[in-house]
Scaffold this motif. Sequence first.
Motif, PDB file in Angstrom:
ATOM      1  N   GLN A 250       0.366  -0.889  -0.344  1.00  0.00           N
ATOM      2  CA  GLN A 250       0.258   0.399  -0.049  1.00  0.00           C
ATOM      3  C   GLN A 250       0.331   1.302   0.170  1.00  0.00           C
ATOM      4  O   GLN A 250       1.973   1.244   1.016  1.00  0.00           O
ATOM      5  N   LEU A 251       0.704   1.978  -0.413  1.00  0.00           N
ATOM      6  CA  LEU A 251       1.082   3.498  -0.622  1.00  0.00           C
ATOM      7  C   LEU A 251       0.559   4.185   0.641  1.00  0.00           C
ATOM      8  O   LEU A 251      -1.125   4.406   1.239  1.00  0.00           O
ATOM      9  N   PRO A 252       1.669   5.483   1.100  1.00  0.00           N
ATOM     10  CA  PRO A 252       2.601   4.793   1.362  1.00  0.00           C
ATOM     11  C   PRO A 252       3.257   4.454   1.672  1.00  0.00           C
ATOM     12  O   PRO A 252       2.905   3.585   2.840  1.00  0.00           O
ATOM     13  N   CYS A 253       5.045   4.087   0.561  1.00  0.00           N
ATOM     14  CA  CYS A 253       5.253   2.943   1.516  1.00  0.00           C
ATOM     15  C   CYS A 253       6.948   3.273   1.235  1.00  0.00           C
ATOM     16  O   CYS A 253       7.334   4.656   0.530  1.00  0.00           O
ATOM     17  N   LEU A 254       7.843   2.689   1.743  1.00  0.00           N
ATOM     18  CA  LEU A 254       9.037   2.680   1.562  1.00  0.00           C
ATOM     19  C   LEU A 254       9.811   1.703   0.543  1.00  0.00           C
ATOM     20  O   LEU A 254       9.832   1.033   0.900  1.00  0.00           O
ATOM     21  N   LEU A 255      10.702   2.106   0.295  1.00  0.00           N
ATOM     22  CA  LEU A 255      11.524   0.700  -1.273  1.00  0.00           C
ATOM     23  C   LEU A 255      13.417   1.498  -0.756  1.00  0.00           C
ATOM     24  O   LEU A 255      13.393   2.261  -1.234  1.00  0.00           O
ATOM     25  N   THR A 256      13.594   0.384  -0.987  1.00  0.00           N
ATOM     26  CA  THR A 256      15.291   0.621  -0.778  1.00  0.00           C
ATOM     27  C   THR A 256      15.547  -0.099  -2.301  1.00  0.00           C
ATOM     28  O   THR A 256      14.937  -1.743  -2.808  1.00  0.00           O
ATOM     29  N   VAL A 257      16.125   0.018  -3.252  1.00  0.00           N
ATOM     30  CA  VAL A 257      16.702  -0.316  -4.536  1.00  0.00           C
ATOM     31  C   VAL A 257      18.352  -0.974  -4.363  1.00  0.00           C
ATOM     32  O   VAL A 257      18.642  -0.715  -4.071  1.00  0.00           O
ATOM     33  N   GLU A 258      18.073  -1.956  -5.428  1.00  0.00           N
ATOM     34  CA  GLU A 258      19.304  -2.302  -6.053  1.00  0.00           C
ATOM     35  C   GLU A 258      19.705  -1.952  -6.968  1.00  0.00           C
ATOM     36  O   GLU A 258      18.752  -1.287  -8.436  1.00  0.00           O
ATOM     37  N   LYS A 259      20.566  -2.419  -7.637  1.00  0.00           N
ATOM     38  CA  LYS A 259      20.964  -2.206  -8.800  1.00  0.00           C
ATOM     39  C   LYS A 259      20.069  -1.511 -10.287  1.00  0.00           C
ATOM     40  O   LYS A 259      19.753  -1.054 -10.920  1.00  0.00           O
ATOM     41  N   GLU A 260      20.196  -3.396  -9.665  1.00  0.00           N
ATOM     42  CA  GLU A 260      19.528  -4.029 -11.345  1.00  0.00           C
ATOM     43  C   GLU A 260      18.028  -3.747 -11.542  1.00  0.00           C
ATOM     44  O   GLU A 260      17.186  -3.963 -12.942  1.00  0.00           O
ATOM     45  N   VAL A 261      17.247  -2.675 -10.650  1.00  0.00           N
ATOM     46  CA  VAL A 261      16.283  -1.765 -11.137  1.00  0.00           C
ATOM     47  C   VAL A 261      16.224  -1.114 -11.904  1.00  0.00           C
ATOM     48  O   VAL A 261      15.150  -0.933 -12.768  1.00  0.00           O
ATOM     49  N   ASN A 262      17.387  -0.523 -12.564  1.00  0.00           N
ATOM     50  CA  ASN A 262      17.170   0.346 -13.927  1.00  0.00           C
ATOM     51  C   ASN A 262      18.195   0.643 -13.917  1.00  0.00           C
ATOM     52  O   ASN A 262      19.219   0.562 -13.767  1.00  0.00           O
ATOM     53  N   GLU A 263      18.444   0.771 -15.776  1.00  0.00           N
ATOM     54  CA  GLU A 263      19.453   1.707 -15.661  1.00  0.00           C
ATOM     55  C   GLU A 263      19.817   3.343 -16.047  1.00  0.00           C
ATOM     56  O   GLU A 263      18.657   3.660 -16.146  1.00  0.00           O
ATOM     57  N   ILE A 264      21.024   3.326 -15.601  1.00  0.00           N
ATOM     58  CA  ILE A 264      21.256   4.808 -15.741  1.00  0.00           C
ATOM     59  C   ILE A 264      20.651   5.716 -16.806  1.00  0.00           C
ATOM     60  O   ILE A 264      21.685   5.711 -17.371  1.00  0.00           O
ATOM     61  N   GLU A 265      19.958   6.765 -16.710  1.00  0.00           N
ATOM     62  CA  GLU A 265      20.061   7.492 -18.200  1.00  0.00           C
ATOM     63  C   GLU A 265      20.621   8.380 -18.810  1.00  0.00           C
ATOM     64  O   GLU A 265      20.853   9.165 -17.768  1.00  0.00           O
ATOM     65  N   TYR A 266      21.169   9.245 -19.684  1.00  0.00           N
ATOM     66  CA  TYR A 266      21.706  10.235 -20.355  1.00  0.00           C
ATOM     67  C   TYR A 266      21.086  11.157 -19.903  1.00  0.00           C
ATOM     68  O   TYR A 266      20.190  11.628 -19.984  1.00  0.00           O
TER      69      TYR A 266
END
Lengths: 275, 339
Positions: free
Chosen positions: A176-192
């Motif tokens: 449910q929102l609100p919530c807190l996430l902690t993310v791994e590097k796999e979650v996305n690619e950093i875009e330019y």
Amino acid sequence: MHIVVCVKQVPDTKIIKINPKTNTLDRRSAPAILNPFDAHAVQEAVKIKKRIGGTVSVLSMGPPQAVAIIKNSIEIGADRGYLISDRAFAGADTLATSYALSKALEKIQEEMPIDMVICGKHAIDGDTGQVGPGIARRLDIPPVTNVIEVTEVNHKEKKVLIKRKQINGYEVIEAQLPCLLTVEKEVNEIEYAPMPNMIKAARYEPTVWSVNDLNDVDKAQLGLKGSPTVVGKMFTPPKPEGGKRLEGTSDEQVRELVTLLAEKKNLFNFDVNNS
Amino acid sequence: MEEYSGVWVFIEVDEEKNIEGVSLELLGAGRALADKLNVPLAGVLLGDNIRGLANQVIYSGADTVYVVDHPVLNLYRTEAFMKAVILLAEKYKPEIFLYGATPNGKDLASAIATDLSTGLTADTTMLDIDLEKRLLEASRPAFGGNIMATILCKKHRPQMATVRPKVMKALQPDDSRLGKIIEEELELREEDMRTKVLEIVKDVTKKANLADAHVIVAGGKGLGDQQGFQLIHELAETIGASVGGTRDVIEAGWLPHELQIGQTGETVTPKIYFAIGISGAIQHVVGMKNSEIIIAINKNPEAAIFDVATYGIVGDAHEIVPKLIQQFKGISKGDLSYV
Ligand SMILES: Cc1cc2nc3c(=O)[nH]c(=O)nc-3n(C[C@H](O)[C@H](O)[C@H](O)COP(=O)(O)OP(=O)(O)OC[C@H]3O[C@@H](n4cnc5c(N)ncnc54)[C@H](O)[C@@H]3O)c2cc1C
Ligand SMILES: Nc1ncnc2c1ncn2[C@@H]1O[C@H](COP(=O)(O)O)[C@@H](O)[C@H]1O
């Protein structure tokens, strides 16, 4: 949708040097960077904003120089930046850090309600990963740690669908929102970073708060005073002795090795080809 | 502070109701700490229909098992597990509380430490007791692993730490051990939960293989390039081993990131570990040093990898590895049944 990302300035531990005499960190040897996991956290918030609209704020606790990583976050696409900076925060362990950050989040919340907080999986200098779940407790919102994918965000129904990394695989979690996430590097690619963001970042000045700007703060819970853990001693791990160096020509060494392994075969009664 | 006594271990259970290896390792480490302090060792066992595992916790070293058995505790969720653990910790007041440094263990410990306002040391790799002060000394790699730091929690209880899997040793289970099982009731309602686990997807790809592999052939930058790294695959193939690499190899793109071994990769404990063209940086070594037999092949006789190697060959990998492959191929199964 208002997402706040907690970002930390860290020394780049890839190149950091330790003074072997004093066992202390030579901070000058390493440039200060945006914690790599936090860069992914900002990127994820920006991705969600692009999908469903909203505002991305970033929050950091640190010395005045930490403005630099807030500017980095604006380049990635964050809209607003907050820095809490005060001697009273210095020397904080994870318990005192999550306390100070949660007080700042409460203050940001007064300006605009928060739907989601995102942290990095851990900071590469402290390497603990404890601050995120700590903040979640203090704000009394559910934490989802080790996130590898934010599959769906439904702001209207106040629900998110998330993939969370586990020991052998992953879990699909609905929170449910609100919530807190902690993310791994796999979650996305950093875009330019697009040019307009770079220009905005160069001029951007974040909101800076001292401890007295925050509400209802118990100063005994801040900084060194508010930190239950202390560093006792530092030491280099004892150096092992090493085993047997094989001698002779390369052919002899190879033969000896294979013989030695053959002698030890009783140690292991399994067949590798079938395992 | 004096009212706090005893060493506790959080027992992590997977969705198939098997106790995680790290929890058994912690019972081994916790037993040593408890004996030093002369206090009991307890396991904290939470889940749905998991009572039956309590005896296994005792056989692996515990004197007491605290059990909360409830349908809402079926799969790990911070909010539910936290309530149960806090109930127990506030009632029975342990002085030391250890958790595996797994996704769930770290998440739970962080939440508990916040609620109990106590100290938590992350990713510990060494545990000891300062007997005079009755303090837990939790040591962990710091600053990228070049150095160890001992973290103390002097004025708050319980003293908590998460501990990396595969660094402590489990005891041989002993089914003649006796212990106490204490079950607690807790009111939990599914409607109050703000998270739901919808699905669990097991990933039985390379990563899991690496952690369970009996034999690993790991290569480093010393192989020169991707082409040179083929030798690693070839040797692994010949002897039926799994392949791993150093961070530098992963960063060069010679291997996918799930095959990285070391501090920021996998921790492995195979029977045989070949370290080929690997310098032996501390961050790599922490991930493989508990392997039973370590074979190092490196052309630099001063390379640090030789310090942890059981057998060392100083030489060029491009010369040695093809010869090894040839030797292994030439051996009859009977001579070397494990390869
Ligand atoms: C925060 C942090 C985390 C890290 N985490 C990890 C981690 O999880 N895992 C990890 O592995 N590293 C990690 N590292 C990186 C680590 O410090 C080392 O840089 C890395 O392990 C070195 O990889 P390598 O041994 O392949 O390369 P190098 O250090 O370049 O070593 C190559 C070796 O090959 C030898 N060699 C060269 N040519 C030949 C030849 N023809 N035949 C035989 N030998 C040859 C050389 O003598 C040398 O010893 C981390 C670093 C930091 C700062
Ligand atoms: N001083 C800080 N300022 C802002 N965010 C922080 C700070 N320290 C930690 N965090 C957040 O908490 C995460 C985990 O940090 P740690 O628990 O220190 O490993 C980081 O990735 C950040 O998102």
